[in-house]
Design a protein around this motif. Structure first.
Motif, short mmCIF file in Angstrom:
data_model
loop_
_atom_site.label_atom_id
_atom_site.label_comp_id
_atom_site.label_asym_id
_atom_site.label_seq_id
_atom_site.Cartn_x
_atom_site.Cartn_y
_atom_site.Cartn_z
N ALA A 1 35.97 53.83 40.65
CA ALA A 1 35.80 54.02 42.09
C ALA A 1 35.15 52.78 42.72
CB ALA A 1 34.96 55.26 42.36
N LYS A 2 34.14 52.25 42.04
CA LYS A 2 33.40 51.08 42.57
C LYS A 2 34.34 49.87 42.64
CE LYS A 2 28.84 48.92 41.78
NZ LYS A 2 29.21 47.49 41.73
N PHE A 3 35.12 49.67 41.57
CA PHE A 3 36.02 48.50 41.54
C PHE A 3 37.05 48.60 42.67
CE2 PHE A 3 39.89 46.29 40.50
CZ PHE A 3 39.43 45.04 40.08
N ILE A 4 37.68 49.77 42.82
CA ILE A 4 38.73 49.93 43.83
C ILE A 4 38.16 49.72 45.24
CG2 ILE A 4 40.39 51.58 44.83
CD1 ILE A 4 40.38 52.91 41.93
N CYS B 1 42.50 42.82 46.02
CA CYS B 1 43.29 42.59 44.81
C CYS B 1 44.51 43.50 44.73
CB CYS B 1 42.43 42.82 43.56
SG CYS B 1 41.09 41.63 43.41
N PHE B 2 44.61 44.45 45.68
CA PHE B 2 45.71 45.41 45.65
C PHE B 2 46.68 45.15 46.81
CE2 PHE B 2 44.14 48.33 42.42
CZ PHE B 2 42.77 48.07 42.41
N PRO B 3 47.97 45.43 46.58
CA PRO B 3 48.93 45.27 47.69
C PRO B 3 48.54 46.19 48.84
CG PRO B 3 50.07 45.74 45.60
CD PRO B 3 48.60 45.93 45.36
N ASP C 1 39.65 40.00 38.11
CA ASP C 1 39.84 41.18 38.97
C ASP C 1 41.31 41.53 39.15
OD1 ASP C 1 37.10 40.14 41.10
OD2 ASP C 1 37.14 41.24 39.20
N LEU C 2 42.15 40.50 39.32
CA LEU C 2 43.58 40.77 39.55
C LEU C 2 44.20 41.48 38.36
CD1 LEU C 2 45.06 37.70 41.45
CD2 LEU C 2 45.05 40.12 42.13
N LYS C 3 43.75 41.09 37.16
CA LYS C 3 44.30 41.72 35.95
C LYS C 3 43.89 43.19 35.92
CE LYS C 3 44.73 41.42 31.00
NZ LYS C 3 44.73 40.59 29.82
N ILE C 4 42.63 43.46 36.29
CA ILE C 4 42.15 44.85 36.30
C ILE C 4 42.91 45.64 37.37
CG2 ILE C 4 40.14 46.34 36.66
CD1 ILE C 4 38.39 44.06 35.62
N ALA C 5 43.11 45.04 38.53
CA ALA C 5 43.83 45.72 39.62
C ALA C 5 45.25 46.08 39.17
CB ALA C 5 43.87 44.83 40.86
N LYS C 6 45.90 45.14 38.49
CA LYS C 6 47.26 45.41 37.98
C LYS C 6 47.23 46.59 37.00
CE LYS C 6 50.14 41.31 38.45
NZ LYS C 6 49.30 40.06 38.50
N ALA C 7 46.22 46.58 36.13
CA ALA C 7 46.10 47.66 35.13
C ALA C 7 45.86 49.01 35.83
CB ALA C 7 44.95 47.35 34.17
N VAL C 8 45.11 48.99 36.93
CA VAL C 8 44.85 50.22 37.68
C VAL C 8 46.16 50.78 38.25
CG1 VAL C 8 43.84 51.09 39.86
CG2 VAL C 8 42.44 49.76 38.26
N MET C 9 46.97 49.89 38.84
CA MET C 9 48.23 50.36 39.44
C MET C 9 49.17 50.89 38.35
SD MET C 9 48.95 47.78 42.58
CE MET C 9 48.65 46.24 41.71
#
Ligand code: SF4
Length: 235
Positions: A158-161, A167-169, A207-215
């Motif tokens: 939740a904190k990261f998002i 970092c997200f589209p 961060d971008l790598k983590i964002a991609k993993a989240v999606m």
């Protein structure tokens, strides 16, 4: 503990974290509702929530006067929203009881305010004060270290998002706290994995790598969905 007669100050037993996490993720996939020890609390019926109702919820739609419903913006035809009155109360709440409890919308059956306790975020501002208070009172138990790690991972998600929206589209980040908490519950395992990896190697993931993993994790979660496409169903 008798939740029904508990005082406003008393902690409420939220259950063992890992069991609850399994239950809420299953309810999100099957959309068959989740048991919450609400007692006399009606905070989610009096906190200015729009209630989404799907066209296939025929019995529910039969029990709500049409004049109280309006088309749900951005969702396919037939999806409607039930609004609230000037005090933020659902019009189906009569004498402090849900007047259509047996036919209440799926959105209501799937709602569990422990999502905010799990994600470590507030449900919103002043018009969500009762839910915020309730979320603070829920106390999870942790029978194993895994329970603690899973709870920390949901909160880390939740904190990261929240802190890395860039970092997200566009449009990928949820618009309200309920949807954010639910997304964190769907993708928490990304943060379990990365935390573990970082602990072992000391490597800090971009961060971008983590964002991609989240999606990717969210897409994978959504493939398990058993219901019709016209989600979301959260308050
Ligand atoms: S339909 Fe019933 S359960 Fe749902 S918000 Fe209204 S009063 Fe509450």
């Amino acid at each position: 503990m008798d939740v029904k007669n508990s005082t406003e100050k008393q902690d409420l037993p939220a259950g063992c974290f890992s069991s609850w996490l399994r239950q809420i993720r299953s309810a999100l996939i099957k959309e068959n509702g989740i048991d919450v020890l609400c007692g006399e609390c009606k905070a989610c019926c009096t906190s200015s929530y729009f209630i989404h109702i799907r066209p296939e919820e025929i019995q529910t739609l039969k029990h709500i006067p049409g004049k109280l419903l309006f088309a749900a913006p951005g969702l396919p035809k037939g999806n409607v929203l039930l609004g609230y009155d000037k005090n933020g109360h659902c019009p189906m709440l009569i004498e402090d009881q849900c007047s259509i409890y047996e036919y209440r919308p799926l959105t209501c059956r799937n709602f569990d305010c422990r999502i905010f306790t799990a994600a470590g975020i507030a449900a919103g501002g002043d018009n969500k004060a009762q839910i915020n208070q309730r979320a603070k009172r829920w106390k999870f138990t942790y029978s194993t270290q895994q329970d603690r790690d899973q709870h920390s991972a949901v909160q880390a998600a939740a904190k990261f998002i929240q802190e890395h929206a860039q970092c997200f589209p566009a449009g990928e980040i949820p618009g309200n706290p309920s949807q954010l908490a639910i997304l964190a519950i769907k993708v928490y395992d990304v943060f379990l994995e990365y935390d573990d990896e970082s602990d072992k190697t000391g490597h800090v993931f971009p961060d971008l790598k983590i964002a991609k993993a989240v999606m990717k994790a969210n897409e994978k979660f959504e493939t398990q969905h058993v219901s019709s496409p016209s989600s979301p169903q959260v308050k």
